[in-house]
Design a protein around this motif. Structure first.
Motif, PDB file in Angstrom:
ATOM      1  N   ASN A 773      22.845  -3.835  17.323  1.00 39.14           N
ATOM      2  CA  ASN A 773      21.806  -4.284  18.262  1.00 39.14           C
ATOM      3  C   ASN A 773      21.039  -5.483  17.710  1.00 39.14           C
ATOM      4  N   ILE A 774      20.757  -5.456  16.412  1.00 37.31           N
ATOM      5  CA  ILE A 774      20.042  -6.576  15.790  1.00 37.31           C
ATOM      6  C   ILE A 774      20.888  -7.843  15.852  1.00 37.31           C
ATOM      7  N   SER A 775      22.197  -7.679  15.642  1.00 42.22           N
ATOM      8  CA  SER A 775      23.109  -8.835  15.696  1.00 42.22           C
ATOM      9  C   SER A 775      23.067  -9.508  17.060  1.00 42.22           C
ATOM     10  N   LYS A 776      23.025  -8.699  18.110  1.00 39.08           N
ATOM     11  CA  LYS A 776      22.972  -9.250  19.465  1.00 39.08           C
ATOM     12  C   LYS A 776      21.698 -10.056  19.681  1.00 39.08           C
ATOM     13  N   ILE A 777      20.585  -9.559  19.086  1.00 42.74           N
ATOM     14  CA  ILE A 777      19.307 -10.282  19.218  1.00 42.74           C
ATOM     15  C   ILE A 777      19.403 -11.637  18.529  1.00 42.74           C
ATOM     16  N   LEU A 778      19.992 -11.646  17.325  1.00 44.20           N
ATOM     17  CA  LEU A 778      20.091 -12.889  16.552  1.00 44.20           C
ATOM     18  C   LEU A 778      20.855 -13.970  17.327  1.00 44.20           C
ATOM     19  N   ILE A 779      21.751 -13.544  18.176  1.00 46.10           N
ATOM     20  CA  ILE A 779      22.536 -14.505  18.961  1.00 46.10           C
ATOM     21  C   ILE A 779      21.796 -14.932  20.224  1.00 46.10           C
ATOM     22  N   ARG A 780      21.112 -13.965  20.861  1.00 44.85           N
ATOM     23  CA  ARG A 780      20.509 -14.235  22.169  1.00 44.85           C
ATOM     24  C   ARG A 780      19.088 -14.789  22.084  1.00 44.85           C
ATOM     25  N   SER A 781      18.374 -14.455  21.016  1.00 46.17           N
ATOM     26  CA  SER A 781      16.978 -14.906  20.935  1.00 46.17           C
ATOM     27  C   SER A 781      16.909 -16.366  20.475  1.00 46.17           C
ATOM     28  N   HIS A 782      16.198 -17.173  21.251  1.00 49.10           N
ATOM     29  CA  HIS A 782      16.041 -18.580  20.890  1.00 49.10           C
ATOM     30  C   HIS A 782      14.792 -18.816  20.041  1.00 49.10           C
ATOM     31  N   SER A 783      13.953 -17.774  19.894  1.00 49.60           N
ATOM     32  CA  SER A 783      12.681 -17.959  19.184  1.00 49.60           C
ATOM     33  C   SER A 783      12.667 -17.328  17.793  1.00 49.60           C
ATOM     34  N   LEU A 784      13.456 -16.270  17.577  1.00 55.58           N
ATOM     35  CA  LEU A 784      13.373 -15.519  16.313  1.00 55.58           C
ATOM     36  C   LEU A 784      13.917 -16.344  15.146  1.00 55.58           C
ATOM     37  N   ILE A 785      13.049 -16.616  14.163  1.00 55.15           N
ATOM     38  CA  ILE A 785      13.472 -17.428  13.017  1.00 55.15           C
ATOM     39  C   ILE A 785      13.285 -16.702  11.680  1.00 55.15           C
ATOM     40  N   LEU A 802      25.616  -8.066  10.616  1.00 57.47           N
ATOM     41  CA  LEU A 802      24.606  -9.120  10.690  1.00 57.47           C
ATOM     42  C   LEU A 802      25.227 -10.489  10.459  1.00 57.47           C
ATOM     43  N   CYS A 803      26.187 -10.548   9.524  1.00 53.87           N
ATOM     44  CA  CYS A 803      26.799 -11.839   9.187  1.00 53.87           C
ATOM     45  C   CYS A 803      27.644 -12.405  10.333  1.00 53.87           C
ATOM     46  N   GLU A 804      28.172 -11.512  11.176  1.00 54.39           N
ATOM     47  CA  GLU A 804      28.897 -12.004  12.353  1.00 54.39           C
ATOM     48  C   GLU A 804      27.959 -12.806  13.245  1.00 54.39           C
ATOM     49  N   PRO A 809      27.059 -19.885  16.414  1.00 52.75           N
ATOM     50  CA  PRO A 809      26.305 -21.150  16.574  1.00 52.75           C
ATOM     51  C   PRO A 809      24.962 -20.989  17.304  1.00 52.75           C
ATOM     52  N   ASN A 810      24.775 -19.886  18.063  1.00 51.48           N
ATOM     53  CA  ASN A 810      23.515 -19.670  18.787  1.00 51.48           C
ATOM     54  C   ASN A 810      22.445 -18.974  17.937  1.00 51.48           C
ATOM     55  N   CYS A 811      22.779 -18.638  16.712  1.00 50.16           N
ATOM     56  CA  CYS A 811      21.808 -17.970  15.831  1.00 50.16           C
ATOM     57  C   CYS A 811      20.838 -19.013  15.276  1.00 50.16           C
ATOM     58  N   HIS A 812      19.530 -18.780  15.465  1.00 48.48           N
ATOM     59  CA  HIS A 812      18.497 -19.725  15.032  1.00 48.48           C
ATOM     60  C   HIS A 812      17.703 -19.221  13.822  1.00 48.48           C
ATOM     61  N   LEU A 813      18.159 -18.137  13.204  1.00 45.30           N
ATOM     62  CA  LEU A 813      17.414 -17.536  12.089  1.00 45.30           C
ATOM     63  C   LEU A 813      17.319 -18.502  10.903  1.00 45.30           C
ATOM     64  N   GLU A 814      16.103 -18.597  10.320  1.00 41.23           N
ATOM     65  CA  GLU A 814      15.884 -19.474   9.170  1.00 41.23           C
ATOM     66  C   GLU A 814      15.604 -18.691   7.887  1.00 41.23           C
ATOM     67  N   ARG A 815      14.993 -17.504   8.020  1.00 39.12           N
ATOM     68  CA  ARG A 815      14.643 -16.717   6.835  1.00 39.12           C
ATOM     69  C   ARG A 815      15.074 -15.265   7.031  1.00 39.12           C
ATOM     70  N   LEU A 816      15.716 -14.717   6.007  1.00 37.34           N
ATOM     71  CA  LEU A 816      16.224 -13.347   6.069  1.00 37.34           C
ATOM     72  C   LEU A 816      15.949 -12.637   4.749  1.00 37.34           C
ATOM     73  N   SER A 817      15.313 -11.458   4.847  1.00 32.01           N
ATOM     74  CA  SER A 817      15.077 -10.648   3.649  1.00 32.01           C
ATOM     75  C   SER A 817      15.837  -9.338   3.764  1.00 32.01           C
ATOM     76  N   ILE A 836      27.651 -20.559   4.572  1.00 34.02           N
ATOM     77  CA  ILE A 836      28.359 -21.830   4.742  1.00 34.02           C
ATOM     78  C   ILE A 836      28.386 -22.230   6.216  1.00 34.02           C
ATOM     79  N   SER A 837      28.560 -21.209   7.084  1.00 30.48           N
ATOM     80  CA  SER A 837      28.647 -21.490   8.525  1.00 30.48           C
ATOM     81  C   SER A 837      27.279 -21.789   9.131  1.00 30.48           C
TER      82      SER A 837
END
Length: 1089
Positions: A773-785, A802-804, A809-817, A836-837
Motif C-alpha cells: 500500500n505504501i508503494s502505491k502511495i509513493l507512485i501516486r502521490s505528487h506531494s509526498l517527499i 518499496l524499491c519497486e 518515474p512517478n515517485c517524488h520521494l526525496e528523503r527516506l528513513s 541509481i534509478s
C-alpha cells in the motif's frame, strides 16, 4: 448514714446535681469535650451517639458506667476547667475533699501506700498524666471560628490507623524506620494527629510495645530558645517527682521524639556534619542540637517523627537518612461531600454548592483542608443569603476569598468592626508578603515591629479573625490560615504606593519579575500568592475590597505584569514548564481583555492536561491566544474518568471545554503546528477533535499525533487528510496504526485533495504487509517527499516492495528513513538499484540495521555510480568494521554529491579512519558533515583527522564524541583548528576523556578560530582549573562560539559562578547539556520533523 454510704451517695448523685446547673449551651459544650476524654489505659470513649442524645441524668449514668469509681469526677472536673467554670469547679472540689475526709482510715492508708510506691518506682506515670492533661486540652482548643468542634476529632480518629502503622517493619530492611516524615498541606491536620499520638501514648493505647517514652518538640517553642542542652529541651513537661530524666536516656532505642512543624523552624541547618554534637548534656545553640538530632549524630538509635509542609520536604530530606515519608491527605472526597451536605440546612443549597465545587476540581481539592472547606461553605452561604450568583463566585478562588475577607470587615449583628487605616493594612500585607517569600508563617513581636504594626494594630487584626494568637506558646501569632496570608500578600502588590510606602514599592516590583518567572516546580510556596495576585487584577474584586475595607487599591501593576509576559513569551524554559500554571493565574482574572493582552507575546504553548480543571483553564485561555503558532499538548486522566458514572452536567461541561479548546484549530488564524502526544481520548473526544481538524478554516500545516490511540483503524482520522488541504506534515510516531490502519491512511493519501509532504510512521507497528500500500502511495502521490518508517518490522521483503516504487518515474520521494527496520545485506541489493534509478532521492538513513561489511560494500558501489544523487547517507550502528573503510574511501573519491556521512557507532578504529582521511584530505571531496562518534578511536587517529581538517575546505562539522582521544589527541586537533585554512563550525568532543590539561589549547582555539560556533564538551572532567581557562576565552570578544555543550551542575560552585558570569558578559553564548538540536543542521535530519 455511714461515712462510706455518704461517699457513695455523693459519687452517685453529686455529678447529676452539678450537671443540672449547666444550661443548654453549656451542656452541649460539656458533651463536646467529653467526646474524646479518657483517663488512662483501658478506658474507652463513650459512644458519641449515646452522648449526643443523652439528657443530664442519662449522661451522669453513662459517665459512671464508662469511668468507674472516682474517675467520672476526675473527667468532669477536667472538663469544667476547660470550660472556664471556676466557681463550679471549686465547689465540687471542696465537696469531694470533705467526702474524702469521712473515708475509713484503712482506705486512706491504702491510698498513701500506693502513692509512696509510685514515687519510689518513678515509672513514668506522672509524666503520662502530665502529657494527658496538656494534650487533651491542646486538642480541644484547636477549634477555630465557626469550624465544627468535632471536625478535628473526626480527623484525629481517621488518622489513628495511620499512626499505628507509621513504624511498621520495612519489608526490604526487616527493620522499622527510625525516621518518619509526616507531610501535608497547611491545615490538613498534621499537628492535630501528632498531638493525638502523644495523648494516645500517654493513655496507654499507642506505641506501648515500641516506645517507653515519647517526647514532643514544637518549632514555635524551639524558635524562642537560644542555648541549652538537649536534655533541658525535652524536660519542659517532665515532672520533678519522676526523678532525673537523664536515667531514661541510657536506652535511646526505646525513645520517640516528635518534631512538629519543621517548616516553621528559623534555622538554616547548614552546619557540616563533622562539627555536630553527640552529647545530649552539653549546652549548645538550639539550632545546632536540632541539626544533630535530625542527622542522627545525637542519639542515633532513637526514633523520630517529623511533621512538615510539602513546601519544605526537600530541605528536610537533605538532613535525614533512610526516612519513610507519609503524606496526610486530609478530608477524602466522600468526607468533603458529607461535610458540605451537612453544612447547609437547605439541602437544595447543599446540592447546588456540591455540583459547583465538583465542576471546579481545584476548588473541590482545596476542600481537603477542613478550615478551607469551612471558609468556602461559609462564603457561599453568605452569598446565597444575599441573593448573589454563586456560580460566578465558584469560577475563581480569588472571588471566593474576596467574599470571605469582605465578610470579616462587614457588619455583624448591626455592629461594624473597626476598619484598619490604609497604612495599617499595607503594613499587614507587607508582613504577609515577606512571610510568603521567606516561607515564614509564624510571627513574633519583632516581626510586627519591623513592619510598623503596633500592639493596637495586632489586636484589631485579632478581633477581625485575620490573625490568631497561639495559646500554647507565648508571643506567637499567625494568619488564621496560610491562604489568608497569601491573599493579603497578593494585596501588598496592589496597595504599594511609592509616594507613601518608602521602599515597599521598589521591593514589590523587584520581586514581581521573580514571582512571574517562578514555577510550581522551583518555588511551590509562591504559587497561591501569584494566583491571588492575578485574581485581584479583576476590577470588580478591587472595587469590592475598596468599598469593604475602605482602602485605595491600584491596578497600575497590570502594566508591570504585561511587561513580564513579554519576557515569559520569549523564554523557552518557561514555555516548557510554566504555561499551565500561567493559565491558572490568567483564569483567576476572569478578564478576557487582559488575557488577550497577556497572551499576545506567546507564539508557542506547552501544556500537560491531567485534570478537568486543567482543561477548563486551558480552553478558556487558548481562545484568547491570538498570535499562537504552535501548541504542544498532552491530555490524560480526563476522558478516562468519563467511563465512570458521573453527573450529566459535569460530563457535558468537560466536553464543552474540550470543544472550546479544539475550536482554536480554526479560530486562530496564525496556528500552524499542533503536537498531541501521550493522550488518551475517548471516542466522543476524538470525534470533536477530528471535526475541528477538518474545519475549512483550519490552517494547521504540521500535526504530530504521537503515541495516539486511534481505535477505529484510523478511518475517521484518515478523512481529515482529504478535508484539510493545508496539512503538509504528519507525524504518527508510536501510535497504534498497524497494517490495517495503514490501509485507511493510504486511501486518504492517494486522494488528490491530500497535499501531505512529510509523513513519519516511526514505531507504528507496521510489517511487510503494509509495504504494498505504501508503494502505491509513493507512485501516486505528487506531494509526498519525506517518509520515515523507522523502528517497524519492514524487513528485506518490505524494502523490496518499496524499491519497486522508488524505481518508478512517478515517485517524488526525496528523503527516506529505514532506521531499525530489520534490514540485512539482501535489502541493500534492492536499495542499490533503486538509488541509481531514482535521481530525486537525496537522503537515506539505514541506521541500526545489521548490514555488515557486505551491505556497506553494496552502498559504496552505489555512491560511485554517476546517476546516484545521494547527499546524506546514515550508516550509524550498521555493524561494519574497518574493512569497509576501503570501500567507502574508494567511492568518496568519485562521488560529487554526498555532503553528509554518518558512520557513528561502528568498529572503524584508527586504521579505518586513516583510510577515510586519505580521501577527506583530497580537494575533490565535497563532504561537509562527518560523524564518527563511538568508533573506537584513540589519540593516534588525531594526526590524520587534523590533516583532513586543514586540507578539506568543505568540511564544516566533525563529531568525534565517545572516543578515547584524551588530552594529547585534542591538542593535535587544536593546532589544526587554529590554522586559518580551517573551516570547521561544529565540533563534538563529548565523553573523550579530557581533563583540564587540554583546556589551554581549547581556550586559544576559541580565541583564534573565527568560524567555530558550536562545541560539545559534555562528560569530560575539566574541573575548576579547566573551566577557568575556558572562561577566559569565552569572555573574549574574539570568541565567536554560540553554543557550548557543558553540564554546569557537574562542576563545583566556584566553576558554576565562572560560567554564570560568562553567560552575563556574553549573551550570545548558550551553555547547555544537550547540544543535539535535531533541527536538521547537525546531520540528524531523520530524527527531526
Amino acid at each position: 448514714m455511714t461515712d462510706s454510704s455518704s461517699s457513695s451517695f455523693f459519687s452517685d448523685f453529686g455529678l447529676l446535681l452539678y450537671l443540672e446547673e449547666l444550661n443548654k449551651n453549656e451542656l452541649s459544650k460539656f458533651k463536646s469535650f467529653l467526646k474524646s476524654e479518657t483517663t488512662g489505659p483501658g478506658n474507652c470513649l463513650i459512644p458519641w451517639t449515646e452522648v449526643k442524645k443523652a439528657n443530664r441524668e442519662d449522661l451522669a449514668n453513662l459517665m459512671h458506667k464508662h469511668y468507674p469509681g472516682e474517675q467520672a469526677w476526675d473527667v468532669a472536673l477536667k472538663i469544667f476547667g476547660k470550660m472556664n467554670m471556676k466557681d463550679l469547679c471549686e465547689r465540687a472540689k471542696a465537696e469531694i475533699s470533705w467526702t474524702a475526709q469521712t473515708m475509713e482510715p484503712e482506705d486512706n492508708m491504702a491510698g498513701e501506700a500506693q502513692g509512696d510506691l509510685e514515687a519510689v518506682l518513678g515509672d513514668g506515670t506522672k509524666y503520662r498524666i502530665q502529657i494527658q492533661e496538656k494534650f487533651s486540652l491542646a486538642l480541644d482548643e484547636k477549634c477555630w471560628l465557626g469550624e465544627p468542634k468535632d471536625l478535628h476529632h473526626d480527623i484525629a480518629e481517621e488518622g489513628r490507623e495511620l499512626l499505628e502503622h507509621l513504624f511498621d517493619v520495612d519489608v526490604n530492611t526487616g527493620e522499622p524506620p527510625q525516621t518518619v516524615v509526616l507531610q501535608g498541606a497547611a491545615g490538613v491536620g498534621k499537628t492535630t494527629l501528632v498531638r493525638k499520638a502523644m495523648l494516645d501514648w500517654a493513655q496507654g493505647t499507642l506505641y506501648q510495645e515500641q516506645f517507653t517514652y515519647v517526647f514532643y518538640l514544637n518549632a514555635r517553642e524551639i524558635n524562642q530558645w537560644k542555648e541549652r542542652s538537649f536534655v533541658e529541651m525535652i524536660s519542659t513537661d517532665w515532672p520533678s517527682t519522676e526523678g532525673p530524666i537523664e536515667n531514661i536516656m541510657s536506652q535511646p532505642s526505646s525513645l520517640l521524639f516528635i518534631i512538629d512543624s519543621f517548616d516553621e523552624m528559623n534555622f538554616a541547618f547548614e552546619e557540616p556534619e563533622f562539627v555536630l554534637c553527640e552529647d545530649w548534656t552539653q549546652v549548645h545553640p538550639v539550632s545546632f542540637l536540632m541539626s544533630s538530632l535530625l542527622r542522627k549524630v545525637m542519639l542515633p538509635e532513637s526514633f523520630l517523627l517529623v511533621t512538615t509542609r510539602l513546601t519544605t520536604c526537600e530541605k528536610l530530606k537533605l538532613l535525614l537518612k533512610n526516612q519513610r515519608s507519609v503524606e496526610l491527605l486530609g478530608l477524602s472526597k466522600d468526607a468533603r461531600e458529607e461535610y458540605v451536605y451537612g453544612f447547609f440546612e437547605d439541602k437544595k443549597w447543599a446540592l447546588l454548592v456540591l455540583n459547583l465545587l465538583k465542576n471546579n476540581e481545584m476548588l473541590f481539592s482545596m476542600c481537603h483542608v477542613p478550615l478551607v472547606c469551612w471558609v468556602i461553605c461559609n462564603s457561599l452561604e453568605q452569598q446565597m443569603e444575599k441573593g448573589g450568583d454563586i456560580s460566578l463566585t465558584c469560577k475563581s478562588i480569588t472571588a471566593l476569598f474576596t467574599c470571605y475577607i469582605s465578610s470579616l470587615f462587614t457588619q455583624v449583628n448591626g455592629r461594624s468592626p473597626s476598619l484598619p487605616k490604609q497604612a495599617q493594612l499595607r503594613n499587614l500585607c507587607h508582613l504577609a508578603a515577606t512571610g510568603v517569600w521567606t516561607m515564614t508563617h509564624v510571627f513574633y513581636r519583632a516581626n510586627f515591629r519591623k513592619h510598623e504594626l503596633t500592639k493596637t494594630d495586632v489586636s484589631s487584626f485579632l478581633d477581625l479573625n485575620i490573625l490568631q494568637k497561639d495559646t500554647d506558646y507565648e508571643n506567637c501569632y499567625e494568619f488564621t490560615h496560610l491562604h489568608i496570608q497569601e491573599f493579603f500578600a497578593a494585596m501588598f502588590y496592589m496597595l504599594a504606593d511609592s509616594s507613601k510606602v518608602g521602599d515597599h514599592s521598589s521591593q514589590s516590583f523587584a520581586d514581581l519579575k521573580l514571582l512571574l518567572e517562578s514555577t510550581n516546580c522551583e518555588r511551590p510556596h509562591l504559587t497561591r500568592m501569584k494566583c491571588f495576585l492575578f485574581g485581584l487584577l479583576n476590577e470588580d474584586r478591587v472595587k469590592q475590597l475598596e468599598e469593604t475595607l475602605n482602602c485605595n487599591m491600584s491596578l497600575e501593576i497590570k502594566g508591570k505584569i504585561l511587561q513580564g509576559m513579554e519576557i515569559l513569551g520569549n523564554s523557552d524554559s518557561f514555555i516548557q514548564l510554566g504555561c499551565l500554571e500561567l493559565f491558572h493565574c490568567l483564569y483567576e482574572t476572569q478578564d478576557e481583555a487582559f488575557i488577550i493582552q497577556a497572551m499576545r507575546y506567546f507564539q508557542k504553548i506547552v501544556i500537560n492536561i491531567c485534570e478537568k480543571f486543567h482543561l477548563l483553564v486551558s480552553s478558556f485561555c487558548l481562545r484568547h491566544c491570538q498570535c499562537l503558532r504552535t501548541i504542544k499538548l498532552s491530555v490524560t486522566m480526563v476522558f478516562e474518568k468519563m467511563l465512570k458514572p458521573s453527573f450529566p452536567v459535569e460530563t457535558w461541561n468537560t466536553y464543552y471545554c474540550w470543544q472550546d479548546l479544539c475550536s482554536v484549530l480554526h479560530t486562530n488564524e496564525h496556528l500552524r503546528e499542533l503536537e498531541l502526544y501521550h493522550s488518551n481520548l475517548n471516542e466522543t473526544a476524538k470525534k470533536i477533535f477530528y471535526k475541528e481538524l477538518s474545519h475549512p478554516k483550519c490552517k494547521l500545516q504540521k500535526l504530530l499525533l504521537r503515541f495516539f490511540s486511534f481505535g477505529d483503524g484510523c478511518q475517521n482520522f484518515a478523512s481529515c487528510l482529504t478535508h484539510n488541504q493545508n496539512l503538509l506534515h504528519l507525524d504518527l510516531k508510536g501510535s497504534d496504526i498497524g497494517d490495517g490502519g495503514m490501509k485507511s491512511l493510504c486511501e486518504a493519501l492517494r486522494h488528490p485533495d491530500c497535499k501531505l509532504q512529510n509523513l513519519s510512521l516511526e514505531s507504528c507497528n507496521l510489517t511487510t504487509l503494509c509495504c504494498l500500500n505504501i508503494s502505491k502511495i509513493l507512485i501516486r502521490s505528487h506531494s509526498l517527499i519525506f517518509l520515515n518508517l523507522s523502528t517497524n518490522n519492514i524487513l528485506d521483503d518490505g524494502v523490496e516492495l518499496l524499491c519497486e516504487a522508488l524505481r518508478h518515474p512517478n515517485c517524488h520521494l526525496e528523503r527516506l528513513s529505514l532506521e531499525s527496520c530489520g534490514l540485512t545485506v539482501a535489502g541493500c541489493e534492492d536499495l542499490s538499484s533503486a538509488l541509481i534509478s531514482n535521481k530525486g532521492l537525496t537522503h537515506l538513513c539505514l541506521a541500526d540495521n545489521i548490514l555488515g561489511d557486505g551491505g556497506v560494500k553494496l552502498m559504496s558501489d552505489v555512491l560511485k555510480h554517476p546517476q546516484c544523487n545521494l547527499q546524506s547517507l546514515v550508516l550509524r550502528s550498521c555493524h561494519f568494521t574497518s574493512s569497509s573503510s576501503e570501500h567507502l574511501s574508494s567511492s568518496l573519491r568519485s562521488n560529487k554529491s554526498l555532503t553528509h556521512l554518518d558512520l557513528a557507532s561502528n568498529h572503524l578504529q584508527d586504521d579505518g579512519v586513516k583510510l577515510l582521511c586519505d580521501v577527506f584530505r583530497h580537494p575533490g571531496c565535497n563532504l561537509q558533515d562527518l560523524e564518527l562518534m563511538c568508533c573506537v578511536l584513540t589519540s593516534a587517529s588525531c594526526l590524520d583527522l587534523a590533516s583532513a581538517i586543514l586540507n578539506n575546505p568543505n568540511l564544516r562539522s566533525l563529531d568525534l564524541g565517545n572516543n578515547d582521544l584524551q588530552d594529547d589527541g585534542v591538542k593535535i586537533l587544536c593546532e589544526a583548528l587554529r590554522h586559518p585554512n580551517c573551516n570547521i563550525q561544529r565540533l563534538g568532543l563529548e565523553y573523550c576523556g579530557l581533563t583540564s590539561l587540554c583546556c589551554q589549547d581549547l581556550s586559544s582555539t576559541l580565541s583564534s578560530n573565527q568560524r567555530l560556533i558550536k562545541m560539545n564538551l559534555v562528560q569530560n572532567t575539566l574541573g575548576y582549573e579547566g573551566i577557568k581557562k575556558l572562561c577566559e576565552a569565552l569572555r573574549s570578544p574574539e570568541c565567536k562560539l554560540q553554543v557550548l555543550g557543558l553540564c554546569t551542575e557537574a562542576f563545583d560552585e566556584e566553576a558554576q559562578k565562572l560560567l554564570e558570569a560568562v553567560r552575563v558578559s556574553n549573551p550570545h553564548l548558550v551553555i547547555k547539556q544537550d547540544c543535539s538540536d535535531h533541527n536538521g543542521e547537525d546531520g540528524s535530519w531523520w530524527k527531526c520533523f
